[in-house]
Design a protein around this motif. Structure first.
Motif, PDB file in Angstrom:
ATOM      1  N   LEU A 184     -16.617  53.449  58.676  1.00 23.37           N
ATOM      2  CA  LEU A 184     -17.658  52.606  59.249  1.00 23.37           C
ATOM      3  C   LEU A 184     -17.164  51.938  60.531  1.00 23.37           C
ATOM      4  O   LEU A 184     -17.846  51.949  61.562  1.00 23.37           O
ATOM      5  CB  LEU A 184     -18.068  51.543  58.225  1.00 23.37           C
TER       6      LEU A 184
ATOM      7  N   THR B   2     -30.205  53.176  63.229  1.00 20.16           N
ATOM      8  CA  THR B   2     -29.782  52.436  62.041  1.00 20.16           C
ATOM      9  C   THR B   2     -30.994  51.919  61.273  1.00 20.16           C
ATOM     10  O   THR B   2     -32.122  51.973  61.756  1.00 20.16           O
ATOM     11  CB  THR B   2     -28.898  51.243  62.423  1.00 20.16           C
TER      12      THR B   2
ATOM     13  N   ASN C 157     -26.451  55.962  56.596  1.00 24.28           N
ATOM     14  CA  ASN C 157     -25.016  56.042  56.847  1.00 24.28           C
ATOM     15  C   ASN C 157     -24.316  55.804  55.521  1.00 24.28           C
ATOM     16  O   ASN C 157     -24.177  54.680  55.054  1.00 24.28           O
ATOM     17  CB  ASN C 157     -24.599  54.990  57.868  1.00 24.28           C
TER      18      ASN C 157
ATOM     19  N   ALA D  19     -21.393  53.307  55.262  1.00 25.83           N
ATOM     20  CA  ALA D  19     -21.785  51.902  55.195  1.00 25.83           C
ATOM     21  C   ALA D  19     -22.316  51.575  53.799  1.00 25.83           C
ATOM     22  O   ALA D  19     -22.032  50.518  53.226  1.00 25.83           O
ATOM     23  CB  ALA D  19     -22.849  51.610  56.240  1.00 25.83           C
TER      24      ALA D  19
END
Lengths: 329, 329
Positions: free
Chosen positions: A55, B3, B49, B52
């Motif tokens: 990350l 994101t 992601n 994450a």
DNA sequence: CTGTTAGCGCATTCAG
DNA sequence: CTGAATGCGCTAACAG
């Protein structure tokens, strides 16, 4: 759970310093601090949290590999080569198996992309279907747009770095060799028509026969696996003297069926395959085939992807004549 | 890089809401917002992601698989089963190959642990070396202490969930079946003495022979692969009427060498293996062996690990008599 | 049902 | 050469 912060505290240094010594940073750290950090990490049993690292860095150290079927020795060999190359560069490999379903292949690209793998490798034949290829390409484009690398082992149809076995040429060379043994009446166990690897091998073989002035071969389509070869024998024209199966695994199936029917290979009929699968080298009779450096193909693909090169590397196959094919009396 | 925040903004909702609809949360989200979020995600081409997510959740959705050699069809089959089970539960599989080096196996556990994989699977024989087993156990303990699950396919020596093939019993049953064909003078191609799988199969076979009142077999040690079987034939006692190779791949090597030396199987000598590798079923002569449900073993191991059960599941082998072994005249 | 906020563990500016 | 501070993208309380 021991974190880097725990280590830093224990060593009496800052988080940044601990990070620099424990993970490969370019920055230098003084001998004293370095020792202290290393000692603290060892005592605490610190283990990097790769997810956090990924990350923070925005880049992971795993590469994704998509194969059709891991039990097929063709893919096992490619996967092995890929894993060796990956390990050499400190990467792990995440594997997905499509079981020959193109949609599953696309889904895996998407999943691997979500994993933020550094590169994805697509191994195995493309399919002759523009719609599917299009969807796959779009998925790959998205992945690349987000910084991912892609390489494939197979046909150069995706606009990515590719290790491309010379299927046509290999099959042509095999046809030449077989014709050199005196054969003129061939059958091709051609696999599925839409599988490009199968189609290329078939086409290369047939084209060379034509060039040689031999009559067109009998063509029998079917699955690309052992059973494809096995069942194809049912419809074999009895005048044929030499059978070319477009891969070794199919050839094995063909040999099995021929044996059951009392056809002696190579006395009554010659047989050849393609790939030169190592696990199958002890077959009786030993199979004539076209050798492909499978492990090396896997390694090369990984290297290409990791280097970010978008080359197309042709790989030649080498004709290997063994007992399963013999001179026509 | 799109994101979740981008998606939320575009949809005009909060980060939390976007998270709830896009990733499998238990929480419910109203129909309107849900649609808006999904639309925004699609338009933007949002992709989770996973790194994450793993960091935030403290748990990943990948499982690690450590095998000795992926090209060995034994491991390919286990890996295939493991991957199927993993996929069913929405997990990816990261594979490491040890090439039979125990230290590499330990290193992989450590690497996979750093990856924070949810579970690690160790496939393949343990080695008879307390020092190595000790180090591996310590590594596994650390991993489990950090919340990881472990399962193994092989011997129950690690204190973890284990799918344990009944090697001794399977070999004993095979000995019985072979003796039932009239054989009394056996050779065992026993593989490496320190490999417990090999040793167990050898021991089970020899013990049953003793119980049957047959003389002790000739024992020939060597590598656990094709060449191990091939070279073992060199020192074969000519009075032996039946050879037991402790795995199919070795049996294939033995058959190859025997053929070269003009020994006809099964007329002159019977041969049997262990595993019943699918890729090898079309061998001539078809191999007598002990069938193990390899793919299922891999799946079971994944299921055990993911369920956090620490059971030991015995798996029985089934004797399969085929042409390579025949009644002694 | 929805939003705010505080981390998850680490890499990396930017100062010193 | 070392440290303080910020943010990577997401989840999960906690509030409302």
């Amino acid at each position: 759970m021991i974190t880097l912060e725990d280590v830093a505290r224990r060593a009496g240094v800052s988080l940044a310093t601990a990070s620099r010594v424990l993970n490969g940073s370019t920055r230098q750290v003084g001998e004293t601090m370095r020792r202290r950090v290393e000692a603290a990490a060892a005592e605490l049993g610190y283990r990097t949290n790769v997810a956090a690292q990924t990350l923070a860095r925005g880049a992971s150290n795993v590469i994704g590999l998509v194969v059709h079927d891991l039990v097929d020795p063709y893919f096992a060999a490619i996967a092995d080569g890929a894993m060796r190359a990956a390990a050499e560069q400190g990467h792990m490999v995440m594997v997905g198996t499509t079981y020959r379903d193109p949609d599953r292949e696309i889904a895996y690209v998407s999943t691997l992309s979500a994993q933020r793998v550094r590169a994805v490798l697509l191994a195995g034949s493309r399919v002759d279907d523009p719609a599917i290829t299009g969807r796959l390409r779009r998925e790959l484009d998205r992945y690349r747009a987000s910084g991912g690398q892609v390489a494939s082992v197979g046909q150069d149809l995706l606009g990515v770095a590719t290790v491309a076995p010379a299927n046509r040429e290999g099959a042509a060379a095999l046809a030449r060799a077989l014709a050199g043994l005196g054969h003129r009446r061939f059958a091709v166990l051609a696999g599925p028509a839409h599988l490009i690897t199968a189609a290329d091998r078939h086409a290369g073989f047939a084209a060379e026969l034509a060039a040689l002035g031999a009559p067109p071969p009998q063509v029998i389509h079917g699955p690309f696996d052992r059973n494809g070869g096995y069942t194809a024998i049912e419809t074999l024209d009895p005048r044929v003297t030499c059978v070319f199966a477009v891969n070794d695994v199919m050839a094995v199936g063909a040999l099995a069926r021929l044996r059951e029917r009392g056809v002696v290979v190579p006395d009554d009929l010659s047989v050849a395959g393609f790939d030169d699968i190592a696990t199958l080298r002890d077959l009786t009779p030993p199979l004539s085939t076209v050798r492909l450096p499978l492990a090396e193909m896997g390694s090369r693909a990984v290297e290409l992807a990791l280097a970010g090169e978008s080359a197309v590397i042709p790989v030649a196959g080498e004709v290997v004549l063994r007992e399963s094919a013999r001179k026509l009396r």
